[in-house]
Design an enzyme around this catalytic site. Sequence first.
Site, PDB file in Angstrom:
ATOM      1  N   ILE A 171       2.279  13.172   2.039  1.00 15.31           N
ATOM      2  CA  ILE A 171       1.801  12.415   0.889  1.00 15.31           C
ATOM      3  C   ILE A 171       0.440  11.822   1.253  1.00 15.31           C
ATOM      4  O   ILE A 171       0.229  11.395   2.398  1.00 15.31           O
ATOM      5  CB  ILE A 171       2.789  11.263   0.544  1.00 15.31           C
ATOM      6  CG1 ILE A 171       4.252  11.747   0.631  1.00 15.31           C
ATOM      7  CG2 ILE A 171       2.477  10.659  -0.812  1.00 15.31           C
ATOM      8  CD1 ILE A 171       4.648  12.878  -0.276  1.00 15.31           C
ATOM      9  N   ARG A 214       0.842  -1.212   0.000  1.00 17.85           N
ATOM     10  CA  ARG A 214       0.000   0.000   0.000  1.00 17.85           C
ATOM     11  C   ARG A 214       0.874   1.258   0.000  1.00 17.85           C
ATOM     12  O   ARG A 214       2.100   1.187   0.137  1.00 17.85           O
ATOM     13  CB  ARG A 214      -0.969   0.008   1.178  1.00 17.85           C
ATOM     14  CG  ARG A 214      -0.330  -0.100   2.545  1.00 17.85           C
ATOM     15  CD  ARG A 214      -1.404  -0.397   3.598  1.00 17.85           C
ATOM     16  NE  ARG A 214      -0.822  -0.691   4.905  1.00 17.85           N
ATOM     17  CZ  ARG A 214      -0.729   0.200   5.895  1.00 17.85           C
ATOM     18  NH1 ARG A 214      -1.155   1.434   5.709  1.00 17.85           N
ATOM     19  NH2 ARG A 214      -0.199  -0.142   7.043  1.00 17.85           N
ATOM     20  N   TYR A 222       9.846   9.236  15.579  1.00 16.52           N
ATOM     21  CA  TYR A 222       9.810   9.146  14.106  1.00 16.52           C
ATOM     22  C   TYR A 222      10.922  10.006  13.480  1.00 16.52           C
ATOM     23  O   TYR A 222      11.647   9.548  12.582  1.00 16.52           O
ATOM     24  CB  TYR A 222       8.430   9.601  13.637  1.00 16.52           C
ATOM     25  CG  TYR A 222       8.159   9.488  12.156  1.00 16.52           C
ATOM     26  CD1 TYR A 222       7.900   8.254  11.561  1.00 16.52           C
ATOM     27  CD2 TYR A 222       8.140  10.624  11.341  1.00 16.52           C
ATOM     28  CE1 TYR A 222       7.619   8.155  10.204  1.00 16.52           C
ATOM     29  CE2 TYR A 222       7.862  10.528   9.984  1.00 16.52           C
ATOM     30  CZ  TYR A 222       7.599   9.291   9.423  1.00 16.52           C
ATOM     31  OH  TYR A 222       7.327   9.202   8.073  1.00 16.52           O
ATOM     32  N   VAL A 242      10.261  -6.627   8.725  1.00 12.68           N
ATOM     33  CA  VAL A 242      11.602  -6.022   8.770  1.00 12.68           C
ATOM     34  C   VAL A 242      12.141  -5.891  10.205  1.00 12.68           C
ATOM     35  O   VAL A 242      13.302  -5.546  10.401  1.00 12.68           O
ATOM     36  CB  VAL A 242      11.654  -4.646   8.044  1.00 12.68           C
ATOM     37  CG1 VAL A 242      11.294  -4.787   6.585  1.00 12.68           C
ATOM     38  CG2 VAL A 242      10.782  -3.606   8.746  1.00 12.68           C
ATOM     39  N   ILE A 294       3.030   4.586  -0.459  1.00 12.50           N
ATOM     40  CA  ILE A 294       4.159   5.014  -1.280  1.00 12.50           C
ATOM     41  C   ILE A 294       4.897   3.801  -1.856  1.00 12.50           C
ATOM     42  O   ILE A 294       5.290   3.801  -3.028  1.00 12.50           O
ATOM     43  CB  ILE A 294       5.111   5.900  -0.439  1.00 12.50           C
ATOM     44  CG1 ILE A 294       4.394   7.210  -0.052  1.00 12.50           C
ATOM     45  CG2 ILE A 294       6.404   6.190  -1.185  1.00 12.50           C
ATOM     46  CD1 ILE A 294       5.138   8.065   0.978  1.00 12.50           C
TER      47      ILE A 294
HETATM   48  P1  NDP Z   1       1.597   3.382   4.976  1.00 12.87           P
HETATM   49  O1  NDP Z   1       1.268   3.402   6.440  1.00 12.87           O
HETATM   50  O2  NDP Z   1       0.526   3.593   3.983  1.00 12.87           O
HETATM   51  O3  NDP Z   1       2.399   2.035   4.594  1.00 12.87           O
HETATM   52  C1  NDP Z   1       3.464   1.604   5.387  1.00 12.87           C
HETATM   53  C2  NDP Z   1       4.019   0.346   4.781  1.00 12.87           C
HETATM   54  O4  NDP Z   1       5.077  -0.145   5.616  1.00 12.87           O
HETATM   55  C3  NDP Z   1       2.973  -0.763   4.684  1.00 12.87           C
HETATM   56  O5  NDP Z   1       3.183  -1.499   3.519  1.00 12.87           O
HETATM   57  C4  NDP Z   1       3.295  -1.589   5.921  1.00 12.87           C
HETATM   58  O6  NDP Z   1       2.859  -2.916   5.858  1.00 12.87           O
HETATM   59  C5  NDP Z   1       4.814  -1.514   5.897  1.00 12.87           C
HETATM   60  N1  NDP Z   1       5.356  -1.945   7.179  1.00 12.87           N
HETATM   61  C6  NDP Z   1       5.176  -1.366   8.396  1.00 12.87           C
HETATM   62  N2  NDP Z   1       5.798  -2.079   9.335  1.00 12.87           N
HETATM   63  C7  NDP Z   1       6.401  -3.132   8.716  1.00 12.87           C
HETATM   64  C8  NDP Z   1       7.183  -4.234   9.161  1.00 12.87           C
HETATM   65  N3  NDP Z   1       7.499  -4.390  10.447  1.00 12.87           N
HETATM   66  N4  NDP Z   1       7.635  -5.106   8.231  1.00 12.87           N
HETATM   67  C9  NDP Z   1       7.321  -4.985   6.933  1.00 12.87           C
HETATM   68  N5  NDP Z   1       6.566  -3.968   6.452  1.00 12.87           N
HETATM   69  C10 NDP Z   1       6.106  -3.062   7.339  1.00 12.87           C
HETATM   70  O7  NDP Z   1       2.740   4.479   4.849  1.00 12.87           O
HETATM   71  P2  NDP Z   1       3.191   5.389   3.629  1.00 12.87           P
HETATM   72  O8  NDP Z   1       3.045   4.693   2.344  1.00 12.87           O
HETATM   73  O9  NDP Z   1       2.597   6.712   3.849  1.00 12.87           O
HETATM   74  O10 NDP Z   1       4.744   5.515   4.004  1.00 12.87           O
HETATM   75  C11 NDP Z   1       5.771   4.774   3.365  1.00 12.87           C
HETATM   76  C12 NDP Z   1       7.104   5.319   3.845  1.00 12.87           C
HETATM   77  O11 NDP Z   1       7.159   6.718   3.536  1.00 12.87           O
HETATM   78  C13 NDP Z   1       7.307   5.204   5.361  1.00 12.87           C
HETATM   79  O12 NDP Z   1       8.649   4.911   5.631  1.00 12.87           O
HETATM   80  C14 NDP Z   1       6.943   6.595   5.855  1.00 12.87           C
HETATM   81  O13 NDP Z   1       7.573   6.881   7.057  1.00 12.87           O
HETATM   82  C15 NDP Z   1       7.445   7.451   4.706  1.00 12.87           C
HETATM   83  N6  NDP Z   1       6.830   8.760   4.623  1.00 12.87           N
HETATM   84  C16 NDP Z   1       5.468   8.913   4.448  1.00 12.87           C
HETATM   85  C17 NDP Z   1       4.941  10.182   4.354  1.00 12.87           C
HETATM   86  C18 NDP Z   1       3.491  10.450   4.152  1.00 12.87           C
HETATM   87  O14 NDP Z   1       3.102  11.632   4.182  1.00 12.87           O
HETATM   88  N7  NDP Z   1       2.654   9.479   3.923  1.00 12.87           N
HETATM   89  C19 NDP Z   1       5.790  11.360   4.474  1.00 12.87           C
HETATM   90  C20 NDP Z   1       7.171  11.102   4.645  1.00 12.87           C
HETATM   91  C21 NDP Z   1       7.658   9.836   4.713  1.00 12.87           C
HETATM   92  P3  NDP Z   1       1.444  -3.354   6.509  1.00 12.87           P
HETATM   93  O15 NDP Z   1       0.383  -3.008   5.487  1.00 12.87           O
HETATM   94  O16 NDP Z   1       1.613  -4.820   6.728  1.00 12.87           O
HETATM   95  O17 NDP Z   1       1.286  -2.575   7.787  1.00 12.87           O
END
Ligand code: NDP
Length: 242
Positions: free
Chosen positions: A181, A20, A148, A57, A22
């Site tokens: 985002i 899901r 964070y 992870v 990004i």
């Molecule tokens: P989401 O919460 O939509 O997605 C997070 C993703 O990380 C999911 O696929 C989730 O899997 C996965 N994940 C979390 N924990 C683990 C784990 N222990 N092992 C494997 N996978 C894991 O977040 P975004 O898409 O918004 O964010 C993606 C990245 O971008 C992150 O690193 C976030 O910090 C960064 N970011 C996001 C911003 C934003 O505005 N959205 C801004 C700046 C940075 P699952 O579905 O299983 O939980």
Amino acid sequence: MPETPDNPTPRSVLVTGANRGIGRAIAERFVAAGDRVATIYRSGDLPEGVFGAVGDVRDTASVDAAFAAIEAEQGPVEVLVANAGITRDQLLLRMTDEEFSDVIDVNLAGAFRCVRRASKPMIRLRRGRIVLISSVVGLYGSPGQVNYAASKAGLVGMARSITRELGSRSITANVVAPGFIDTDMTRALPEATQKQYVDSIPLGRFATPDEVAGVVEFVASPAAAYISGAVIPVDGGLGMGH
Ligand code: NDP
């Protein structure tokens, strides 16, 4: 882009958390470019054409097993995008040890586990692209996000140290730092907070996940072969100057 020794096509790409947000948009970009794309994911559905290895992870054995499955499927990982991340927001005075360490464990140590596992095959290949997904918050700071921000700032030191260790092997390591985002992560914020953020962004809006994915695709492309240790903002001007 023509095939060259530094640009074999298709490449073996791994994006963590591509189910899901990004990560999903990044994986879709690489699939569209014709690369072989895999993800380490915990649950959910994946974009078409993405090979999924279930893993977490936070766990070294799980990461190593997922890498082995991915290597068997599509060969050694040439492009690693460490995207998986979480938030556990809380004001400093109330933040528990668990809230702090959980975020560090996924965002910083999780990236480390993947980079460490990816690096040996990359050294053997004498090429590789490592892209760490950080955040504007890492260098700008944010109230309620001490955990964070610390995790995301740590990725900058990680990318720069990798650059110094592995740069001579044609392995680059860069940080992409998104601002706000439109994903589940930001949709979870109260509406008033979202509006407050939009008002503070010079471009006056949140970005789409694909706007981050396009920059990641560039950083992994032959055109970016001489960029390493950089922090590339995708934040609508929010953090400029940091
Ligand atoms: P989401 O919460 O939509 O997605 C997070 C993703 O990380 C999911 O696929 C989730 O899997 C996965 N994940 C979390 N924990 C683990 C784990 N222990 N092992 C494997 N996978 C894991 O977040 P975004 O898409 O918004 O964010 C993606 C990245 O971008 C992150 O690193 C976030 O910090 C960064 N970011 C996001 C911003 C934003 O505005 N959205 C801004 C700046 C940075 P699952 O579905 O299983 O939980």
